[in-house]
Every structure is written in C-alpha cells, then in structure tokens.
Design an enzyme around this catalytic site. Structure first.
Site, short mmCIF file in Angstrom:
data_model
loop_
_atom_site.label_atom_id
_atom_site.label_comp_id
_atom_site.label_asym_id
_atom_site.label_seq_id
_atom_site.Cartn_x
_atom_site.Cartn_y
_atom_site.Cartn_z
N TYR A 42 -6.70 15.49 -10.65
CA TYR A 42 -5.88 14.31 -11.01
C TYR A 42 -4.53 14.76 -11.58
O TYR A 42 -3.48 14.33 -11.11
CB TYR A 42 -6.64 13.45 -12.02
CG TYR A 42 -5.79 12.39 -12.71
CD1 TYR A 42 -5.40 11.24 -12.03
CD2 TYR A 42 -5.39 12.55 -14.04
CE1 TYR A 42 -4.62 10.28 -12.66
CE2 TYR A 42 -4.61 11.59 -14.68
CZ TYR A 42 -4.23 10.45 -13.98
OH TYR A 42 -3.44 9.50 -14.61
N ASP A 82 0.87 -1.18 0.00
CA ASP A 82 0.00 0.00 0.00
C ASP A 82 0.91 1.23 0.00
O ASP A 82 1.59 1.51 1.00
CB ASP A 82 -0.89 -0.03 1.25
CG ASP A 82 -1.76 1.20 1.37
OD1 ASP A 82 -1.65 2.12 0.52
OD2 ASP A 82 -2.56 1.27 2.32
P1 NDP Z 1 -5.28 1.34 -13.02
O1 NDP Z 1 -6.33 2.21 -12.44
O2 NDP Z 1 -5.69 0.21 -13.92
O3 NDP Z 1 -4.39 0.69 -11.88
C1 NDP Z 1 -3.98 1.44 -10.79
C2 NDP Z 1 -3.58 0.47 -9.70
O4 NDP Z 1 -3.18 1.22 -8.56
C3 NDP Z 1 -4.70 -0.47 -9.25
O5 NDP Z 1 -4.29 -1.81 -9.40
C4 NDP Z 1 -4.89 -0.12 -7.79
O6 NDP Z 1 -5.09 -1.26 -7.00
C5 NDP Z 1 -3.55 0.47 -7.45
N1 NDP Z 1 -3.63 1.29 -6.23
C6 NDP Z 1 -4.57 2.20 -5.88
N2 NDP Z 1 -4.31 2.68 -4.66
C7 NDP Z 1 -3.18 2.06 -4.22
C8 NDP Z 1 -2.43 2.11 -3.04
N3 NDP Z 1 -2.77 2.90 -2.02
N4 NDP Z 1 -1.32 1.33 -2.94
C9 NDP Z 1 -0.96 0.51 -3.95
N5 NDP Z 1 -1.66 0.40 -5.08
C10 NDP Z 1 -2.76 1.16 -5.22
O7 NDP Z 1 -4.26 2.33 -13.76
P2 NDP Z 1 -3.48 2.15 -15.14
O8 NDP Z 1 -2.74 0.86 -15.13
O9 NDP Z 1 -4.41 2.46 -16.25
O10 NDP Z 1 -2.44 3.37 -15.02
C11 NDP Z 1 -1.07 3.15 -14.78
C12 NDP Z 1 -0.38 4.50 -14.66
O11 NDP Z 1 -0.52 5.23 -15.87
C13 NDP Z 1 -0.90 5.41 -13.56
O12 NDP Z 1 0.18 6.07 -12.95
C14 NDP Z 1 -1.74 6.43 -14.30
O13 NDP Z 1 -1.78 7.66 -13.61
C15 NDP Z 1 -0.97 6.54 -15.59
N6 NDP Z 1 -1.77 6.98 -16.73
C16 NDP Z 1 -2.92 6.31 -17.04
C17 NDP Z 1 -3.67 6.69 -18.13
C18 NDP Z 1 -4.93 5.97 -18.49
O14 NDP Z 1 -5.56 6.35 -19.48
N7 NDP Z 1 -5.31 4.93 -17.75
C19 NDP Z 1 -3.27 7.83 -18.99
C20 NDP Z 1 -2.03 8.46 -18.57
C21 NDP Z 1 -1.33 8.03 -17.49
P3 NDP Z 1 -6.56 -1.58 -6.38
O15 NDP Z 1 -7.42 -1.86 -7.56
O16 NDP Z 1 -6.29 -2.75 -5.50
O17 NDP Z 1 -6.98 -0.34 -5.64
#
Ligand code: NDP
Length: 276
Positions: free
Chosen positions: A126, A37
């Site tokens: 965001y 986390d």
């Molecule tokens: P997702 O939303 O699919 O995945 C994000 C992950 O972060 C989830 O698995 C979630 O786990 C985890 N998470 C949330 N809170 C915590 C925490 N406190 N500790 C550890 N893990 C946590 O994101 P993407 O894979 O789509 O995005 C990857 C990266 O790319 C991010 O940094 C995002 O900002 C960036 N990005 C994404 C874009 C998009 O279009 N998606 C565009 C540009 C950049 P859980 O489900 O268990 O909460």
C-alpha cells in the site's frame, strides 16, 4: 471555481461533502467510482469534459493496507495507474490536482516528526503504491498539491474509531498496540485543510504534511475513544509482535505540519480535542 472530487463517496469524500455550505464560492461535483473510474482514462476524460474543473481533489484510493499485500496488482492499478491517469487528464484540461497520500510512505525509523524533505521508504505494498502515485504526479503535472495524512477517522466510512466503538459495545476486554506512534487525523479537519488550500488562491505547489497535532499510540487513541463514548472496557496495551498483520507498519509516523501552516495559514487542532 469548479472542483471535481474523485472518490467522492469515500470517507474523505463524505467529509468534503459536509463542508459544501462553508465554501459558497466553489461549485462542487462529487463523483463516485462508477461516474469517475480513475483506472479508466476514458471515464476521466468524459467527466472532465462535462464538469470542466479548475481543481480535482483525488479522494479515491485503494486503502485496504493488509489486503494490498495479496492484491498488489489491484492496489497498483488504482494508486499508481489511476493517479497517473488523473495527472495526465488534469494537465490536458489545465486543472490543478490535490492528491491525498499517506504517512505509510515512510519506514518509521525516525524519532522526530517527518518533514516533506525526509526520504521515503515504504514498508508494504500500500505505502509503495501510494509513493509511486506521488512520483507519477511529480513527473507529469506541475500544478499539484500532494497532502500526506495519517490515521484518518470520522463519522463516515470504515475506520479505527468506528471499529473501536463497535468492539467496545460487543466485548468486555480488548488489546490494542501501544508501540506504534503517530497522530490520529479527523477527516473533517483534513477536508477543511484541503479546501483552505483551494480557497487561498495561492499556487504554492508541492508536497505537504497534514495530520492533527500531537502524538499518540493506537492504545492512546482507543482509550480516548472509549472515554469519550462512555464505554467501560478492560483495555490492555500490547506490542506489535502480539498482533501480527500481513502489512508491516511504520513504528513511528508523526509528521511535521510547519510547511502547510506557513504556506496557507492553516490552523491544526490537537488530535485529542477532536475525537468524539
Ligand atoms: P476510503 O477507502 O473511505 O475511500 C476511497 C474511495 O476510493 C472509495 O469511495 C472508493 O469507491 C474509491 N475508489 C476505489 N477505486 C476507485 C476507482 N477505480 N476509481 C474511483 N474511485 C475509486 O478512503 P479514505 O477516504 O479513508 O482515504 C482518503 C485518502 O486518504 C486516500 O488517498 C488514502 O490513501 C489516504 N489515507 C487514508 C488513511 C486512512 O486511515 N484511511 C490514512 C492515510 C492516508 P468505491 O467504494 O466505490 O470503490
């Protein structure tokens, strides 16, 4: 070489997992939010002590762009405090950090591709929290790569492509905005670019832009998805004003990929060749 992936079950995390067989020299450890986390330094200390990584890829984030407008504290906790915690723990454990950021750090007022040197000016909560996360890393940890990406989609998680396929199968007609310009990025390509940085062994730290090549609007992207999936639908282009959202988005967010291509010899496929 040991690589710890935080946010290992998110969209990018799953794309990284799929590439494990291609990077035999790397020993991967994928951690979900309960195992690591990012908002808890104790949780991070525990996993770093156990796994002892050379690199941490932070694929964890608060990614709900519109919801962030009403959940600013939660977005800040994960995208700023969480990233600060990770940078501190990486420093204590001598690990390098590869962190993923976003085109939403820009205001969209440019008309030519954004470079890493361009000024940031996030338009929503965001984007602001993602920029503040970048700044925490820059303050704390020299051994960092911040990779900004845009419009991420894949077969994993929730994303625009999956939403379009679902709506395309449910509806006869759909309107999609045609005045926001950027570049869709296949999460599998981003995952491979990140692993190429690690495999290169080069310590060219800093900020990098990575999206697929080319330029599209959300309408173009939707059109390509429907064509490729043989979905017949009446697709109508609209302007942003006709589709109001809580968070303001950059009207233009194409990114210049020259730096990452030159530094690591990474080849970047065109977006329309990568949409399934
Ligand atoms: P997702 O939303 O699919 O995945 C994000 C992950 O972060 C989830 O698995 C979630 O786990 C985890 N998470 C949330 N809170 C915590 C925490 N406190 N500790 C550890 N893990 C946590 O994101 P993407 O894979 O789509 O995005 C990857 C990266 O790319 C991010 O940094 C995002 O900002 C960036 N990005 C994404 C874009 C998009 O279009 N998606 C565009 C540009 C950049 P859980 O489900 O268990 O909460």
């Amino acid at each position: 070489m040991v690589v710890l992936v935080t946010g290992g079950s998110g969209q990018l995390g799953q794309a990284l997992q799929a590439l494990v067989p291609n990077y035999k020299e790397i020993q991967f450890h994928f951690a979900n939010s309960s195992e690591a986390d990012v908002t808890s330094k104790e949780s991070l200390e525990a996993i770093f002590n156990r796994v002892n990584p050379d690199f941490c890829i932070n694929a964890a984030a608060y990614t709900a762009v519109d919801k962030a407008e009403s959940e600013a504290d939660k977005a800040h906790l994960i995208n700023v405090v969480g990233v600060k915690n990770l940078a501190e723990v990486c420093k204590e454990h001598n690990a390098a950090l590869i962190h993923i950021s976003t085109d939403f750090v820009f205001d969209g007022n440019k008309t030519t591709p954004y470079t890493e040197e361009d000024e940031t000016n996030p338009q929503g909560v965001y984007g602001l929290t993602k920029r503040q996360g970048e700044q925490e890393i820059e303050k704390i940890l020299e051994a960092h790569y911040i990779v900004r990406t845009s419009w991420l989609y894949s077969e994993y998680g929730n994303n625009f492509m999956k939403t379009m396929i679902r709506l395309g199968n449910e509806r006869d007609a759909l309107s999609v905005v045609n005045d926001q310009t950027g570049t869709p990025t296949n999460a599998n390509d981003l995952a491979d670019a990140v692993l190429q940085i690690i495999a290169s062994g080069k310590q060219h730290y800093g900020i990098y832009h990575y999206s697929n090549e080319g330029v599209a609007t959300w309408y173009d992207f939707a059109k390509k998805i429907f064509e490729n999936n043989n979905i017949k639908i009446d697709l109508q282009p609209i302007v942003t004003k006709q589709y109001p959202t809580p968070a303001k988005r950059p009207i233009y967010s194409v990114m210049d990929k020259s730096k990452i291509k030159q530094a690591f010899g990474i080849e970047v496929p065109n977006w329309d060749a990568r949409v399934k």
